[in-house]
Design a protein around this motif. Structure first.
Motif, PDB file in Angstrom:
ATOM      1  N   GLU A  88      82.692 -61.033  12.335  1.00  0.00           N
ATOM      2  CA  GLU A  88      83.729 -60.949  13.374  1.00  0.00           C
ATOM      3  C   GLU A  88      84.069 -59.489  13.661  1.00  0.00           C
ATOM      4  OE1 GLU A  88      88.386 -62.254  13.610  1.00  0.00           O
ATOM      5  OE2 GLU A  88      87.030 -63.599  12.525  1.00  0.00           O
ATOM      6  N   LEU A  89      84.163 -58.666  12.620  1.00  0.00           N
ATOM      7  CA  LEU A  89      84.444 -57.239  12.792  1.00  0.00           C
ATOM      8  C   LEU A  89      83.322 -56.565  13.576  1.00  0.00           C
ATOM      9  CD1 LEU A  89      85.953 -54.571  12.242  1.00  0.00           C
ATOM     10  CD2 LEU A  89      84.804 -54.485  10.030  1.00  0.00           C
ATOM     11  N   GLU A  90      82.071 -56.876  13.246  1.00  0.00           N
ATOM     12  CA  GLU A  90      80.938 -56.271  13.952  1.00  0.00           C
ATOM     13  C   GLU A  90      80.937 -56.660  15.434  1.00  0.00           C
ATOM     14  OE1 GLU A  90      78.922 -53.885  12.842  1.00  0.00           O
ATOM     15  OE2 GLU A  90      80.115 -53.970  11.004  1.00  0.00           O
ATOM     16  N   LYS A  91      81.206 -57.934  15.718  1.00  0.00           N
ATOM     17  CA  LYS A  91      81.279 -58.383  17.115  1.00  0.00           C
ATOM     18  C   LYS A  91      82.411 -57.670  17.845  1.00  0.00           C
ATOM     19  CE  LYS A  91      79.402 -62.997  16.353  1.00  0.00           C
ATOM     20  NZ  LYS A  91      79.714 -64.424  16.260  1.00  0.00           N
ATOM     21  N   TRP A  92      83.556 -57.525  17.171  1.00  0.00           N
ATOM     22  CA  TRP A  92      84.708 -56.855  17.765  1.00  0.00           C
ATOM     23  C   TRP A  92      84.359 -55.392  18.055  1.00  0.00           C
ATOM     24  CZ3 TRP A  92      87.629 -52.753  15.893  1.00  0.00           C
ATOM     25  CH2 TRP A  92      88.814 -52.488  16.572  1.00  0.00           C
ATOM     26  N   LYS A  93      83.667 -54.751  17.119  1.00  0.00           N
ATOM     27  CA  LYS A  93      83.281 -53.348  17.319  1.00  0.00           C
ATOM     28  C   LYS A  93      82.348 -53.205  18.522  1.00  0.00           C
ATOM     29  CE  LYS A  93      82.140 -51.049  13.449  1.00  0.00           C
ATOM     30  NZ  LYS A  93      81.704 -50.839  12.037  1.00  0.00           N
ATOM     31  N   LYS A  94      81.393 -54.136  18.673  1.00  0.00           N
ATOM     32  CA  LYS A  94      80.480 -54.068  19.814  1.00  0.00           C
ATOM     33  C   LYS A  94      81.217 -54.350  21.119  1.00  0.00           C
ATOM     34  CE  LYS A  94      76.154 -55.141  17.510  1.00  0.00           C
ATOM     35  NZ  LYS A  94      75.082 -56.116  17.307  1.00  0.00           N
ATOM     36  N   LYS A  95      82.090 -55.354  21.093  1.00  0.00           N
ATOM     37  CA  LYS A  95      82.828 -55.751  22.297  1.00  0.00           C
ATOM     38  C   LYS A  95      83.706 -54.596  22.804  1.00  0.00           C
ATOM     39  CE  LYS A  95      86.546 -58.732  23.790  1.00  0.00           C
ATOM     40  NZ  LYS A  95      87.723 -59.402  23.262  1.00  0.00           N
ATOM     41  N   ASN A  96      84.351 -53.897  21.872  1.00  0.00           N
ATOM     42  CA  ASN A  96      85.263 -52.831  22.250  1.00  0.00           C
ATOM     43  C   ASN A  96      84.626 -51.449  22.180  1.00  0.00           C
ATOM     44  OD1 ASN A  96      87.925 -54.240  22.680  1.00  0.00           O
ATOM     45  ND2 ASN A  96      87.386 -54.996  20.645  1.00  0.00           N
ATOM     46  N   ASN A  97      83.306 -51.415  21.942  1.00  0.00           N
ATOM     47  CA  ASN A  97      82.575 -50.152  21.868  1.00  0.00           C
ATOM     48  C   ASN A  97      83.234 -49.179  20.875  1.00  0.00           C
ATOM     49  OD1 ASN A  97      80.463 -48.465  22.461  1.00  0.00           O
ATOM     50  ND2 ASN A  97      81.472 -47.565  24.241  1.00  0.00           N
ATOM     51  N   VAL A  98      83.502 -49.682  19.674  1.00  0.00           N
ATOM     52  CA  VAL A  98      84.168 -48.881  18.653  1.00  0.00           C
ATOM     53  C   VAL A  98      83.117 -48.268  17.745  1.00  0.00           C
ATOM     54  CG1 VAL A  98      85.694 -48.988  16.639  1.00  0.00           C
ATOM     55  CG2 VAL A  98      86.244 -50.294  18.688  1.00  0.00           C
ATOM     56  N   GLN A  99      83.263 -46.969  17.509  1.00  0.00           N
ATOM     57  CA  GLN A  99      82.409 -46.288  16.559  1.00  0.00           C
ATOM     58  C   GLN A  99      83.308 -45.679  15.497  1.00  0.00           C
ATOM     59  OE1 GLN A  99      80.172 -43.483  18.848  1.00  0.00           O
ATOM     60  NE2 GLN A  99      78.820 -45.036  19.701  1.00  0.00           N
ATOM     61  N   VAL A 100      82.956 -45.921  14.239  1.00  0.00           N
ATOM     62  CA  VAL A 100      83.778 -45.429  13.137  1.00  0.00           C
ATOM     63  C   VAL A 100      83.389 -43.993  12.835  1.00  0.00           C
ATOM     64  CG1 VAL A 100      84.401 -45.789  10.725  1.00  0.00           C
ATOM     65  CG2 VAL A 100      83.922 -47.749  12.198  1.00  0.00           C
ATOM     66  N   VAL A 101      84.399 -43.134  12.774  1.00  0.00           N
ATOM     67  CA  VAL A 101      84.179 -41.733  12.464  1.00  0.00           C
ATOM     68  C   VAL A 101      84.813 -41.470  11.099  1.00  0.00           C
ATOM     69  CG1 VAL A 101      84.631 -39.350  13.160  1.00  0.00           C
ATOM     70  CG2 VAL A 101      84.269 -41.125  14.897  1.00  0.00           C
ATOM     71  N   GLN A 102      83.992 -41.060  10.142  1.00  0.00           N
ATOM     72  CA  GLN A 102      84.508 -40.752   8.803  1.00  0.00           C
ATOM     73  C   GLN A 102      85.018 -39.313   8.802  1.00  0.00           C
ATOM     74  OE1 GLN A 102      84.778 -42.983   6.491  1.00  0.00           O
ATOM     75  NE2 GLN A 102      83.527 -44.583   7.414  1.00  0.00           N
ATOM     76  N   SER A 103      86.214 -39.139   8.280  1.00  0.00           N
ATOM     77  CA  SER A 103      86.746 -37.761   8.238  1.00  0.00           C
ATOM     78  C   SER A 103      86.694 -37.189   6.856  1.00  0.00           C
ATOM     79  CB  SER A 103      88.177 -37.751   8.732  1.00  0.00           C
ATOM     80  OG  SER A 103      88.968 -38.674   8.018  1.00  0.00           O
TER      81      SER A 103
END
Length: 117
Positions: A102-117
């Motif tokens: 569900e998280l992966e689908k949500w990330k694709k749907k909202n075009n979210v890219q995780v940036v590690q700081s």
């Protein structure tokens, strides 16, 4: 001038949703670890009690009270508990995998890219 505020608000909402997903996954992973540990303890006790004579005295903790029983009395209860823990563990792993998907689908749907700081 209103569009940067909307985009900032959207970004903040996405961050909150992402944090919620990650916290849920972390909580599920913690539960899985706890159930695995308890299952291993049951297995260890069953392996220890297995070769002992059935009339041998042993003790079992039930709701915080130490109760004297025989090996014959305790083994079936431990096997039932171990089977129940196995089923709970399978369910938790399924929940974890579905939440991760569900998280992966949500990330694709909202075009979210995780940036590690």
């Amino acid at each position: 001038m209103a569009s940067p505020q909307v985009s900032a608000k959207r970004q903040q909402d996405l961050q909150v949703q992402y944090t919620t997903y990650k916290n849920t996954l972390q909580a599920l992973a913690q539960k899985i670890g706890d159930v695995e540990q308890e299952s291993e303890e049951h297995k260890l006790v069953l392996d220890t009690l297995g070769p002992l004579p059935g009339d041998r005295k042993c003790f079992r903790m039930i709701n915080g009270v130490l109760v004297e029983r025989t090996v014959t009395d305790v083994i079936p209860a431990l096997e039932t508990n171990a089977e129940g823990l196995k089923n709970v563990l399978e369910d938790l792993v399924k929940q974890y995998k579905s939440k991760q998907e569900e998280l992966e689908k949500w990330k694709k749907k909202n075009n979210v890219q995780v940036v590690q700081s």
